[in-house]
Design an enzyme around this catalytic site. Sequence first.
Site, PDB file in Angstrom:
ATOM      1  N   ASP A  33     -41.400-111.729  12.605  1.00 38.34           N
ATOM      2  CA  ASP A  33     -42.230-110.619  12.112  1.00 38.34           C
ATOM      3  C   ASP A  33     -43.839-111.110  12.442  1.00 38.34           C
ATOM      4  OD1 ASP A  33     -40.125-108.890  11.725  1.00 38.34           O
ATOM      5  OD2 ASP A  33     -39.794-109.156   9.759  1.00 38.34           O
ATOM      6  N   LYS A  54     -44.071-105.847  13.098  1.00 39.56           N
ATOM      7  CA  LYS A  54     -44.373-104.285  12.935  1.00 39.56           C
ATOM      8  C   LYS A  54     -45.854-104.622  11.983  1.00 39.56           C
ATOM      9  CE  LYS A  54     -39.944-102.309  12.743  1.00 39.56           C
ATOM     10  NZ  LYS A  54     -39.092-103.355  12.870  1.00 39.56           N
ATOM     11  N   MET A 163     -47.634-103.138   0.463  1.00 41.29           N
ATOM     12  CA  MET A 163     -48.049-102.423   1.578  1.00 41.29           C
ATOM     13  C   MET A 163     -48.888-101.120   1.180  1.00 41.29           C
ATOM     14  SD  MET A 163     -44.774-102.603   4.095  1.00 41.29           S
ATOM     15  CE  MET A 163     -43.591-102.344   2.596  1.00 41.29           C
TER      16      MET A 163
END
Length: 481
Positions: A33, A54, A163
């Site tokens: 990732d 991502k 996030m």
Amino acid sequence: MKVYLVGSGPGDPELLTVKAKRLLESADIVLYDHLSSPEALRLARGAEKIYVGKRRDDHSFPQDEIGQMLIEHWKTGKHVVRLKGGDPYVFGRGGEECEALAAAGVPFEVVPGISAAIGAAAYAGIPLTHRDYASSVAFVTGHHPAAIDWPKVAGVDTLVIFMGAFHFPELAAALIAAGRAADTPAAAVSWATRGEQRTVTGTIASLAAQKIASPAILYIGGVAALSERLNWFEKLPLHGVSVALTRPLAQSPDTAQKFAALGAKVIEYPTIEISDPFSFDPLDRAIGELEKFDWLIFTSANAVQAFAKRLAVSPHDLRSLRAKLCAVGPMTRKALTDMHLKVDVLPAEYVAESIAAALASHPMQGQQVLIPRAAIARDTVPDALRAMGAIVTIVEAYRTIVPASGPAPEADWITFTSSSTVKNFLALNEPDVISRYKTASIGPITTETMRMHGIEPTVEANPHTTQGVLDAILHYHHPQG
């Protein structure tokens, strides 16, 4: 054979679990990732590495396709590792990938990692629970604020938001609307556990008015206020300082660890690569005649390692060695002691010129001396020994070549630990690039090379060791300490 979902932790490579390290070292394929630890990836030296990460507006592969990729790679019979930042099951979509594997009948195993929520809290001095402030904790994701049941989570003692940097003004408004006081302590930790970690503290209202660097973990609740007193990581003496090391980390892992332990961001930018000599014949012949040598002189750990490798594949072993041993510097001595060999002479100064002075008290007339060394090296030592009456044999044990390292990285400091690192840095970059760095030289010979190219070192190590380089940089930033 299984597919392994492995958490790489929040960023500090030393927080990687022992099991994760073992699986990475034996991996054939690693799908990783965006926030997977680069140091963790380096452990998978022989593996094919596939980026499937991502970012907020950049998904390299859809989630369904990642699951299918894991299945297809497993079918090849290879050892597949799916490497994730933090923990696979804490906002890492590990559950979705395991569901895909289970539906396809693919055996899997999940190796937990330290969640970013826990790692960031520990390094920023934010205890998630505290007898005086918090007995409940909730984790939420800030990607989609409208999807969160704010009345349900607003009253939790410690609220951890993943996030959420981009959407924090919206998140803060929703929290306040759900009944959380605007002056509730809050903290944002960006790039947690890494050398560039930055913690911003305040209240829900004051943080909402600031731009928060991403990636970040947000903490809401009384414990967030403790960061100002308990944030040990950002108080380390080299925190906020970035240092580019021009030797491969594999050759000097202790140096990187020591810089990191003082809070520095360590960047690997190797400007030398160790390669085999053009021919092993001279070294092999010398090994075949080991009994004749009275002295064996090593001026680098690389020379020791090259010598040891050829000795291992020869018909001989250490029983053929009757010579006394001279080593320049502690790293070279350590390379010899790792072979269970004791060094007879270690010069007081860790430069080649000091060898002659160190050997002056020994009768060198007629002594046979073997010096395995790099293909290109100064003749200071052999010339001095010949002047003392020694019979000197020089053999090429290895070559240093310029690696394909690309342009120099952004950093505050760049360290030079040999003349080769200086020359190769200049070969890799435009001449004016060096002006954006503070420079650290390991000693006078390296400094001389730097000055020949118009570079005045910011600091020079004394003693002339990698530890001396670190100490010189530390003293530059903390001259009183």
